[in-house]
Design an enzyme around this catalytic site. Structure first.
Site, PDB file in Angstrom:
ATOM      1  N   GLU A 136       0.801  -1.217   0.000  1.00  0.00           N
ATOM      2  CA  GLU A 136       0.000   0.000   0.000  1.00  0.00           C
ATOM      3  C   GLU A 136       0.844   1.283   0.000  1.00  0.00           C
ATOM      4  OE1 GLU A 136      -2.900  -0.180   3.145  1.00  0.00           O
ATOM      5  OE2 GLU A 136      -3.968  -1.852   2.235  1.00  0.00           O
ATOM      6  N   GLU A 138      -5.055  -8.683   1.070  1.00  0.00           N
ATOM      7  CA  GLU A 138      -5.672  -8.296   2.339  1.00  0.00           C
ATOM      8  C   GLU A 138      -7.161  -8.101   2.113  1.00  0.00           C
ATOM      9  OE1 GLU A 138      -4.184  -4.957   4.549  1.00  0.00           O
ATOM     10  OE2 GLU A 138      -2.092  -5.498   4.185  1.00  0.00           O
TER      11      GLU A 138
END
Length: 478
Positions: free
Chosen positions: A177, A382
């Site tokens: 991320e 995720e």
């Protein structure tokens, strides 16, 4: 990562995933390891941030976290008990290379060597992430990700990690991320290092891109052909509030800042022109040097996708609002050049984070990526939810809301596969309750409940349910 072959769907009451689909769970080093000053580890930006008054709820830090550093074997045994096929973990950069420069610390690498050996002994595939937000503080003191040198240091660190673990770890992720690292860390300041400079955020985004490309080169120079290299992005699934042209333009702006700033250079070797135009009043992007895009655009074996909730936007009537973008409150925006965009709470039920529960967003995102990136396999690296879990008097943790959340999102993944998306695996976030960044220990994402005073691990009902899905490859009906 094994290749998944598409199979036919079973009746509506159950869904069978492709043979070879990879089932795993994920964690991050600072959130679970603890041992913040042991065996040569020095502070990361998150150590500094968490120890700064007012930054993290209740003054919590990751100094102890879930003490995984000392309970590694117990946790690996728990993974095996739960039937995990893979474990996605991150290496702590300041544990491996404390100053961000120079040789590795062998005690730090030994921890990961032992972790990997124990995973392999249990038949669990290790999936290593090089960077999950814990930049060595010394590199931040030298300028951090807004500086080109940090990308160069990251490639050197990647080489150290690959030399130590590349004979046993076959699947690697460069960054987790990078949007959060750049725009929450340097834009809104709600993540470490807590800076609030929109130009620094854009510079950081570029140098994270560059660091990714240089790290991929470093990894591939050291691996055999069977190794796999990836990056994990939290692709925002952005929707317009209404069908107006103004709201469509708001989607375009946020899509450029949230997604295409990374997918453009990483996957196609091009920054989007509209991003340059939207941010022209802030910077001329002269920090992008000749040859950078070629360095960033490296071949990947798959793309990691993190998804929790969709993003709902509109054209703003005033100066916009950023209080409902789901990323934490700040007087400073993480969206440079998008002051005329307003964020809205999506409809429907929410998690304890206040995030809307909407599996259709994951389906639509996977279908979009399959269309935009043909030939590039996808892995959901995720997906999960925080709820207000507690141990009942019998010591059990029942979390039916999490089971419903995961079931709905796995159904979305299954449907995306049937509709042509090449999705190879799913990693539940998270294995353990842990330090949830600026929320401290107040939010529980884990499949396993952690009693923080004692460190006791208690698998929740969702862990047992997920274990059965992973062992059989069959998603039961509601």
């Amino acid at each position: 990562m094994v290749t998944a072959q598409q199979t036919a769907s079973t009746p509506d009451t159950a869904r069978t995933f492709p043979r070879g689909f990879l089932w795993g769970s994920a964690t991050a080093a600072y959130q679970i390891e603890g041992a913040a000053a042991e065996d040569g580890r020095t502070p990361s930006i998150w150590d500094t941030y968490a120890r700064t008054h007012g930054r993290v709820r209740n003054g919590d830090t990751g100094d102890i976290a879930t003490d995984h550093y000392h309970r590694r074997s117990e946790d690996v045994a728990l993974m095996a008990e739960l039937g995990l096929g893979a474990y996605r973990f991150s290496l702590a950069w300041p544990r491996v290379q404390p100053t961000g420069r120079g040789p590795a610390v062998q005690k730090g690498l030994d921890f990961y060597r032992r972790l990997v050996d124990e995973l392999l002994e249990k038949g669990i595939q290790p999936v290593a992430t090089l960077y999950h937000w814990d930049l060595p503080q010394e590199l931040e003191d030298a300028g951090g990700w807004p500086e080109r040198a940090t990308a160069e240091r990251f490639a050197e660190y990647a080489a150290l990690a690959a030399d130590a673990l590349g004979d046993r770890v076959k699947t690697w992720t460069t960054l987790n991320e990078p949007w959060c690292s750049a725009f929450l860390g340097y834009g809104s300041g709600v993540h470490a290092p807590g800076r609030t400079d929109p130009v620094a955020a854009l510079r950081a985004a570029h140098h994270l891109n560059l660091g990714h490309g240089l790290a991929v080169q470093a990894l591939r120079a050291r691996f055999r052909a069977d190794a796999q290299v990836s990056v994990t992005l939290n692709i925002h699934h952005v929707r317009p509030l209404t069908a107006t042209d103004g709201d469509a333009d708001a989607v375009r702006r946020i899509d450029a800042l949230a997604n295409r700033v990374f997918t453009g250079p990483m996957l196609t070797g091009i920054y989007p022109e509209d991003l340059f135009k939207d941010t022209a009043e802030l910077t001329d992007w002269s920090f992008v040097q000749e040859g950078d895009l070629q360095l960033i655009h490296q071949p990947l074996d798959f793309l990691g996708v993190n998804y929790y909730s969709p993003t709902l936007v509109s054209e703003a009537d005033d100066n916009g609002t950023h209080t409902s973008d789901g990323h934490g409150d700040s007087a400073h925006s993480p969206w440079p050049g998008a002051d005329r965009v307003a964020f809205h709470q999506p409809p429907g039920d929410t998690t304890a984070m206040g995030w809307a529960i909407d599996p259709s967003g994951l389906y639509e995102l996977l279908r979009r990526l399959a269309s935009d990136c043909p030939g590039l396999p996808l892995v959901v690296t995720e997906n999960g939810a925080a709820f207000d879990d507690y141990a009942d008097p019998s010591g059990q943790v029942n979390d039916p809301a999490r089971i419903a959340y995961v079931r709905g999102h796995l159904a979305a993944v299954h449907q995306a596969i049937l509709d042509g998306a090449d999705v190879r695996g799913y990693f539940l976030w998270s294995l353990l309750d842990n330090f949830e960044w600026a929320h401290g220990y107040s939010k529980r994402f884990g499949a396993v409940y952690v009693d923080y005073p004692t460190g006791t691990r208690i698998p929740k009902a969702s862990a047992r349910w997920s274990s059965q899905v992973a062992r059989t490859g069959v998603l039961p009906g509601a």
